[in-house]
Structure formats: C-alpha cells, structure tokens
Design a protein around this motif. Structure first.
Motif, mmCIF file in Angstrom:
data_model
loop_
_atom_site.group_PDB
_atom_site.id
_atom_site.type_symbol
_atom_site.label_atom_id
_atom_site.label_comp_id
_atom_site.label_asym_id
_atom_site.label_seq_id
_atom_site.Cartn_x
_atom_site.Cartn_y
_atom_site.Cartn_z
ATOM 1 N N HIS A 61 0.766 -1.208 -0.020
ATOM 2 C CA HIS A 61 -0.065 -0.029 -0.035
ATOM 3 C C HIS A 61 0.883 1.281 0.100
ATOM 4 O O HIS A 61 0.495 2.218 -0.633
ATOM 5 N N THR A 62 1.874 1.334 0.734
ATOM 6 C CA THR A 62 2.903 2.336 0.686
ATOM 7 C C THR A 62 3.576 2.580 -0.428
ATOM 8 O O THR A 62 3.683 3.541 -1.038
ATOM 9 N N TRP B 94 2.390 10.160 4.103
ATOM 10 C CA TRP B 94 1.146 10.211 3.749
ATOM 11 C C TRP B 94 0.165 11.371 4.098
ATOM 12 O O TRP B 94 -0.995 11.730 4.056
ATOM 13 N N TYR B 95 1.048 12.411 4.480
ATOM 14 C CA TYR B 95 0.307 13.739 4.763
ATOM 15 C C TYR B 95 0.062 14.547 3.370
ATOM 16 O O TYR B 95 0.636 14.474 2.552
ATOM 17 N N GLN B 96 -1.261 15.115 3.700
ATOM 18 C CA GLN B 96 -1.606 16.096 2.641
ATOM 19 C C GLN B 96 -1.948 15.580 1.286
ATOM 20 O O GLN B 96 -1.810 16.182 0.024
ATOM 21 N N LEU B 97 -2.276 14.230 1.165
ATOM 22 C CA LEU B 97 -2.433 13.386 -0.037
ATOM 23 C C LEU B 97 -3.727 14.201 -0.808
ATOM 24 O O LEU B 97 -3.748 14.524 -1.931
ATOM 25 N N ARG B 98 -4.885 14.230 -0.042
ATOM 26 C CA ARG B 98 -6.016 14.646 -0.716
ATOM 27 C C ARG B 98 -5.857 16.383 -1.195
ATOM 28 O O ARG B 98 -6.222 16.650 -2.539
ATOM 29 N N GLU B 99 -5.090 16.940 -0.216
ATOM 30 C CA GLU B 99 -4.849 18.428 -0.788
ATOM 31 C C GLU B 99 -4.351 18.678 -2.021
ATOM 32 O O GLU B 99 -4.206 19.420 -2.915
ATOM 33 N N GLU B 100 -3.176 17.788 -2.243
ATOM 34 C CA GLU B 100 -2.104 17.642 -3.391
ATOM 35 C C GLU B 100 -2.811 17.148 -4.583
ATOM 36 O O GLU B 100 -2.623 17.444 -5.536
ATOM 37 N N ASP C 64 -8.427 4.573 -5.739
ATOM 38 C CA ASP C 64 -7.487 3.584 -5.759
ATOM 39 C C ASP C 64 -6.981 3.232 -4.484
ATOM 40 O O ASP C 64 -6.822 2.166 -4.042
ATOM 41 N N LEU C 65 -6.287 4.426 -4.025
ATOM 42 C CA LEU C 65 -5.503 4.155 -2.935
ATOM 43 C C LEU C 65 -6.551 4.096 -1.680
ATOM 44 O O LEU C 65 -6.301 3.179 -0.552
ATOM 45 N N ASP C 66 -7.571 4.479 -1.685
ATOM 46 C CA ASP C 66 -8.637 4.313 -0.497
ATOM 47 C C ASP C 66 -9.004 2.771 -0.831
ATOM 48 O O ASP C 66 -9.247 2.289 0.435
ATOM 49 N N ALA C 67 -9.141 2.384 -1.804
ATOM 50 C CA ALA C 67 -9.427 0.908 -1.819
ATOM 51 C C ALA C 67 -8.579 -0.002 -1.366
ATOM 52 O O ALA C 67 -8.824 -1.048 -0.639
ATOM 53 N N ALA C 68 -7.207 0.485 -1.728
ATOM 54 C CA ALA C 68 -6.052 -0.308 -0.963
ATOM 55 C C ALA C 68 -6.206 -0.383 0.637
ATOM 56 O O ALA C 68 -6.149 -1.521 1.096
ATOM 57 N N VAL C 69 -6.276 0.868 1.168
ATOM 58 C CA VAL C 69 -6.080 0.978 2.553
ATOM 59 C C VAL C 69 -7.360 0.402 3.346
ATOM 60 O O VAL C 69 -7.262 0.157 4.529
ATOM 61 N N THR C 70 -8.599 0.330 2.555
ATOM 62 C CA THR C 70 -9.625 -0.115 3.289
ATOM 63 C C THR C 70 -9.875 -1.560 2.916
ATOM 64 O O THR C 70 -10.850 -2.355 3.384
ATOM 65 N N SER C 71 -8.928 -2.453 2.414
ATOM 66 C CA SER C 71 -8.954 -3.851 2.114
ATOM 67 C C SER C 71 -8.518 -4.623 3.521
ATOM 68 O O SER C 71 -8.047 -3.859 4.505
ATOM 69 N N PRO C 72 -8.882 -5.943 3.637
ATOM 70 C CA PRO C 72 -8.574 -6.491 4.823
ATOM 71 C C PRO C 72 -7.200 -6.380 5.314
ATOM 72 O O PRO C 72 -6.088 -6.273 4.418
ATOM 73 N N ALA C 73 -6.815 -6.505 6.555
ATOM 74 C CA ALA C 73 -5.609 -6.124 7.119
ATOM 75 C C ALA C 73 -4.760 -7.280 6.590
ATOM 76 O O ALA C 73 -3.303 -7.115 6.419
ATOM 77 N N VAL C 74 -4.963 -8.774 6.729
ATOM 78 C CA VAL C 74 -4.209 -9.698 6.214
ATOM 79 C C VAL C 74 -4.884 -10.249 4.798
ATOM 80 O O VAL C 74 -6.011 -10.621 4.871
ATOM 81 N N PRO C 75 -4.286 -10.066 3.704
ATOM 82 C CA PRO C 75 -4.770 -10.311 2.716
ATOM 83 C C PRO C 75 -5.163 -11.972 1.984
ATOM 84 O O PRO C 75 -4.451 -12.672 2.599
ATOM 85 N N THR C 76 -5.935 -12.155 1.283
ATOM 86 C CA THR C 76 -6.077 -13.553 0.666
ATOM 87 C C THR C 76 -5.352 -13.336 -0.752
ATOM 88 O O THR C 76 -4.790 -12.280 -1.219
ATOM 89 N N ALA C 77 -5.306 -14.391 -1.272
ATOM 90 C CA ALA C 77 -4.722 -14.402 -2.964
ATOM 91 C C ALA C 77 -5.291 -13.465 -3.656
ATOM 92 O O ALA C 77 -4.720 -12.778 -4.666
ATOM 93 N N ALA C 78 -6.679 -13.569 -3.576
ATOM 94 C CA ALA C 78 -7.503 -12.919 -4.551
ATOM 95 C C ALA C 78 -7.295 -11.404 -4.228
ATOM 96 O O ALA C 78 -7.306 -10.539 -4.984
ATOM 97 N N ARG D 93 -5.261 -3.380 -9.787
ATOM 98 C CA ARG D 93 -5.565 -1.842 -9.654
ATOM 99 C C ARG D 93 -4.454 -1.042 -10.026
ATOM 100 O O ARG D 93 -4.354 0.030 -10.650
ATOM 101 N N VAL D 94 -3.140 -1.420 -9.443
ATOM 102 C CA VAL D 94 -1.998 -0.721 -9.578
ATOM 103 C C VAL D 94 -1.476 -0.655 -11.044
ATOM 104 O O VAL D 94 -0.988 0.582 -11.456
ATOM 105 N N ILE D 95 -1.755 -1.494 -12.049
ATOM 106 C CA ILE D 95 -1.227 -1.646 -13.326
ATOM 107 C C ILE D 95 -1.996 -0.641 -13.914
ATOM 108 O O ILE D 95 -1.612 0.050 -14.770
ATOM 109 N N ALA D 96 -3.516 -0.669 -13.666
ATOM 110 C CA ALA D 96 -4.395 0.340 -14.506
ATOM 111 C C ALA D 96 -4.066 1.773 -13.716
ATOM 112 O O ALA D 96 -4.297 2.827 -14.765
ATOM 113 N N LEU D 97 -3.803 1.888 -12.323
ATOM 114 C CA LEU D 97 -3.461 3.112 -12.140
ATOM 115 C C LEU D 97 -2.046 3.727 -12.811
ATOM 116 O O LEU D 97 -2.125 4.926 -13.162
#
Length: 298
Positions: A207-208, A227-233, A246-260, A268-272
C-alpha cells in the motif's frame, strides 16, 4: 561494466552444499553462483537462508551475499540488471530491496524464470572491505572467497558514496511498479505458508508503494512527508481523484490479504500506472504478461 562472462573459477565451493542439501532450487543456485563467480570483480559469494539451513521448500528464494571489490562496486551494480536478464533469465529489472537489513551494501530482488517457474533471487552486494564485518552478522555458507587486490581508502569511500547515493535517490514510477510486482510474489508465498504476520507487514509495504507511485507520478515535488496532505495535493484533477480512490480501496482492504486480494491490488496498480504514468510501462509489457502467466502457474 561488460556482461561478458568467463568460465566459473575452480575455487567455487558447491560440492559440500550439494551433498548436505539438495533442494529443488539447487540447479538455479548453481547457475547464478557460476555466473557471478565468473566476474573478476566478485571477491566473495555467500549463500544464506533456508537453502543453507536445510529448511527450504518449493517457494524458497535463492539468497546470496555478493562481495565486490570496492573499486568495481558502482560499475557492477550498474551492470547487474543486464547480467541477470541475459545470463540468469530475470523477467524484470531488480527491485532495490527495502526489507533487507542494512549490512553496509545494497540489496536487490530479481524474479527469474527457471524451468517453467518464477523463482526469487536475492542478491546483496557488499563492498569487499565490509565482508569481514558482515560475516560476523550473517550466517551462511561461503562458496567463493578469493583475496581481493589491494583496496585503497579512496576506493572504500567511492563505494560508500555510491551506496549512500543509490539508497537515498527517489525511486521512479517504473521502479515503484516493479516493487509492486515483487511484493505480490512475496505475498503469495506468505499466504501459501500461512505466515499471517509477515503477510500483514508486506501488505502494508505494498500500500505504501502505491502511495509512493501516485506521488511520484502526480506530485513529484511534494513538500509533504509520507501520507500527509495527499487529498490536498492530489484531488485537484480527475486523474488525481481517481488515483485517490484506488488508494482508498487499497487501505480499506482486509489487514491480512487473501491471494484474491493481492491479485486485485496488482490489477488496480497496473491500471493506475497506465492512467497516471504510462511511460513507466515502456519496455515492460511483455515482461508483465510473462509475469502474470507464471503467477497463474504457481
């Protein structure tokens, strides 16, 4: 530095390792070891990790410490991507490893295609002048040890300056994309092994890396840390708002991921990247296609 190789030296000590431990990665380890040892700049080769301890499984990486004469470190590091691509079958340029402990050198992770599988090769380049101190900190099996030519204080300082400069240099969008690709492979390994705590840590690193990729693409001159001032910039343009989503979708995903979850993050990051910094994909399209194929076969 040229990537032409001479035959591996006779002093390369592989027999003892082969007798004690014959993991599936041993042929790849031998191939990379012989390739590195063929360079006169290389003074030491130490293999470490599970391949030495006898605890390797089919997912284990090939992990080397590579001692390089201080005078040659800069040139050798610059040629390493070509060397690993041409002679070892690396799919992508090496990722400058930010996870490995600081041992006075530079770590790189390569994804290598070998016998129909995607294998991880970790190379930690260390100046020859630092090898004695490094060996007191790192357990492993020394496969090559040849006395380096005289090392001057000027050469030591040149190597140190190169390492400091490389570690402090901001990463490009291409380098950050490669970081995602490598971390996705690492995460799949953690998930298959049930290493939840390590998966949690590396998921946060991914995510970072996404945040860093967005900032490198859209706010390269940012005066704000982390991570400061991301929205403002970033929320000033449609592309910026899309990347923030996209970044919001990343940080709101489960803390421990599945393969999916990992696969979805990679999509998502390739599209980004295609949207925010398409030049980062120049020359990587075929490599990414091959990478995805190997992931599906893993």
């Amino acid at each position: 530095m040229p990537t032409t190789l001479t035959p591996a030296p006779a002093e390369l000590q592989l027999a003892e390792l082969a007798e004690a431990n014959r993991p599936a990665q041993l042929p790849l380890l031998t191939r990379v070891c012989e390739m590195l040892a063929a360079s006169p700049a290389v003074t030491h080769l130490l293999v470490r990790g599970s391949l030495v301890s006898g605890t390797a499984d089919r997912l284990s990486d090939v992990d080397f410490v590579v001692g390089v004469h201080d005078r040659d470190l800069s040139a050798f590091a610059s040629a390493l991507d070509d060397l690993m691509t041409i002679a070892a079958g690396a799919l992508l340029p090496g990722w400058r490893d930010t996870i490995v402990a600081d041992l006075g050198g530079i770590g790189f992770v390569f994804l290598v295609q070998y016998e129909g599988k995607l294998q991880q090769v970790d190379l930690y380049l260390a100046p020859a002048s630092q090898i004695s101190a490094l060996r007191r900190k790192v357990a492993g099996k020394m496969l090559l040890e040849r006395p380096p030519a005289e090392i001057t204080t000027t050469q030591i300082e040149q190597a140190r300056t190169h390492i400091t400069g490389l570690l402090s240099r901001p990463r490009s969008c291409t380098e950050l994309l490669i970081e995602h690709l490598v971390l996705a492979v690492l995460l799949h390994k953690r998930i298959q092994r049930g290493q939840r705590f390590v998966a949690y840590a590396e998921w946060h690193l991914l995510h970072t890396a996404t945040k860093d990729l967005v900032k490198a693409a859209l706010a390269p001159a940012s005066r704000f840390w982390g991570w400061y001032q991301l929205r403002e910039e970033l929320a000033l343009t449609p592309i910026g708002r899309s990347c923030l989503a996209d970044l919001d979708a990343a940080v709101t995903s489960p803390a421990v991921p599945t393969a999916a979850d990992v696969d979805a993050a990679l999509d998502r990051v390739i599209a980004l990247t295609e949207r925010a910094c398409p030049n980062a994909l120049d020359g990587l399209a075929d490599a990414i296609t091959a990478y995805r194929t190997y992931l599906e076969l893993a």
